[in-house]
Design a protein around this motif. Structure first.
Motif, PDB file in Angstrom:
ATOM      1  N   SER A   1     -21.156  12.957  -4.947  1.00 20.35           N
ATOM      2  CA  SER A   1     -21.056  13.116  -6.313  1.00 20.35           C
ATOM      3  C   SER A   1     -19.973  14.165  -6.884  1.00 20.35           C
ATOM      4  CB  SER A   1     -22.580  13.427  -6.873  1.00 20.35           C
ATOM      5  OG  SER A   1     -22.356  13.030  -8.214  1.00 20.35           O
ATOM      6  N   TYR A   2     -19.831  13.831  -8.251  1.00 17.30           N
ATOM      7  CA  TYR A   2     -18.791  14.727  -8.838  1.00 17.30           C
ATOM      8  C   TYR A   2     -19.608  16.058  -9.485  1.00 17.30           C
ATOM      9  CZ  TYR A   2     -15.991  10.631  -8.402  1.00 17.30           C
ATOM     10  OH  TYR A   2     -14.994   9.552  -8.085  1.00 17.30           O
ATOM     11  N   ASN A   3     -18.936  17.095  -9.691  1.00 15.57           N
ATOM     12  CA  ASN A   3     -19.583  18.179 -10.275  1.00 15.57           C
ATOM     13  C   ASN A   3     -19.867  18.076 -11.957  1.00 15.57           C
ATOM     14  OD1 ASN A   3     -20.136  20.643 -11.319  1.00 15.57           O
ATOM     15  ND2 ASN A   3     -18.751  21.978  -9.491  1.00 15.57           N
ATOM     16  N   GLN A   4     -21.054  17.804 -11.981  1.00 16.55           N
ATOM     17  CA  GLN A   4     -21.553  17.434 -13.560  1.00 16.55           C
ATOM     18  C   GLN A   4     -21.123  18.903 -14.430  1.00 16.55           C
ATOM     19  OE1 GLN A   4     -25.304  16.428 -13.811  1.00 16.55           O
ATOM     20  NE2 GLN A   4     -25.382  16.675 -16.136  1.00 16.55           N
ATOM     21  N   LYS A   5     -21.145  20.065 -13.807  1.00 15.97           N
ATOM     22  CA  LYS A   5     -20.972  21.290 -14.521  1.00 15.97           C
ATOM     23  C   LYS A   5     -19.653  21.226 -15.206  1.00 15.97           C
ATOM     24  CE  LYS A   5     -24.401  24.145 -12.646  1.00 15.97           C
ATOM     25  NZ  LYS A   5     -24.807  25.427 -12.198  1.00 15.97           N
ATOM     26  N   ILE A   6     -18.451  20.796 -14.434  1.00  6.85           N
ATOM     27  CA  ILE A   6     -17.093  20.605 -14.766  1.00  6.85           C
ATOM     28  C   ILE A   6     -17.003  19.744 -16.000  1.00  6.85           C
ATOM     29  CG2 ILE A   6     -14.846  20.064 -14.344  1.00  6.85           C
ATOM     30  CD1 ILE A   6     -15.392  20.978 -11.526  1.00  6.85           C
ATOM     31  N   LEU A   7     -17.469  18.483 -15.862  1.00  5.68           N
ATOM     32  CA  LEU A   7     -17.694  17.627 -16.832  1.00  5.68           C
ATOM     33  C   LEU A   7     -18.228  18.116 -18.111  1.00  5.68           C
ATOM     34  CD1 LEU A   7     -18.281  14.364 -15.127  1.00  5.68           C
ATOM     35  CD2 LEU A   7     -16.071  15.025 -15.961  1.00  5.68           C
TER      36      LEU A   7
ATOM     37  N   LYS B   1     -23.014   7.540 -13.651  1.00  4.02           N
ATOM     38  CA  LYS B   1     -24.336   8.139 -13.837  1.00  4.02           C
ATOM     39  C   LYS B   1     -24.371   9.572 -14.386  1.00  4.02           C
ATOM     40  CE  LYS B   1     -28.610   9.391 -11.048  1.00  4.02           C
ATOM     41  NZ  LYS B   1     -28.896   9.357  -9.620  1.00  4.02           N
ATOM     42  N   ILE B   2     -23.350  10.298 -13.929  1.00  2.00           N
ATOM     43  CA  ILE B   2     -23.112  11.766 -14.506  1.00  2.00           C
ATOM     44  C   ILE B   2     -22.847  11.819 -15.857  1.00  2.00           C
ATOM     45  CG2 ILE B   2     -21.651  13.594 -14.344  1.00  2.00           C
ATOM     46  CD1 ILE B   2     -21.430  13.305 -11.118  1.00  2.00           C
ATOM     47  N   LEU B   3     -22.049  10.908 -16.351  1.00  2.30           N
ATOM     48  CA  LEU B   3     -21.596  10.648 -17.833  1.00  2.30           C
ATOM     49  C   LEU B   3     -22.776  10.180 -18.601  1.00  2.30           C
ATOM     50  CD1 LEU B   3     -18.473   8.380 -17.435  1.00  2.30           C
ATOM     51  CD2 LEU B   3     -18.478  10.861 -18.185  1.00  2.30           C
ATOM     52  N   THR B   4     -23.895   9.774 -17.842  1.00  2.00           N
ATOM     53  CA  THR B   4     -25.331   9.652 -19.052  1.00  2.00           C
ATOM     54  C   THR B   4     -25.905  10.680 -19.334  1.00  2.00           C
ATOM     55  OG1 THR B   4     -26.457   8.955 -17.169  1.00  2.00           O
ATOM     56  CG2 THR B   4     -25.471   7.346 -17.885  1.00  2.00           C
TER      57      THR B   4
END
Length: 76
Positions: free
Chosen positions: A18-24, A49-52
């Motif tokens: 996955s991508y790092n949600q904290k950065i976003l 999914k992270i964007l949600t």
């Protein structure tokens, strides 16, 4: 075909990190109002999914041309 992961969609969903949600989240703090996002080439929806989960995102449109990728994305 180079760059076409559609036939690997099942494994892509299962093993792709996955991508790092904290950065976003950190970058979304600068937004003044809620925004809409278009995820073009959404694949199995890992990034979608992270964007949600980001409060400043109002609507998300996920576009994926690959049939198998779209089917695997429904698991999210």
């Amino acid at each position: 075909k180079f760059g076409n992961y559609d036939k690997l969609a099942k494994y892509y969903r299962k093993y792709r990190p996955s991508y790092n949600q904290k950065i976003l989240e950190k970058n979304s703090i600068i937004l003044k109002k809620k925004i809409s996002i278009v995820d073009i080439g959404a694949g199995t929806g890992i990034f979608t999914k992270i964007l949600t989960k980001i409060k400043k995102v109002d609507k998300i449109y996920a576009i994926e041309p690959g049939l198998h990728m779209r089917r695997e994305g429904k698991y999210f």
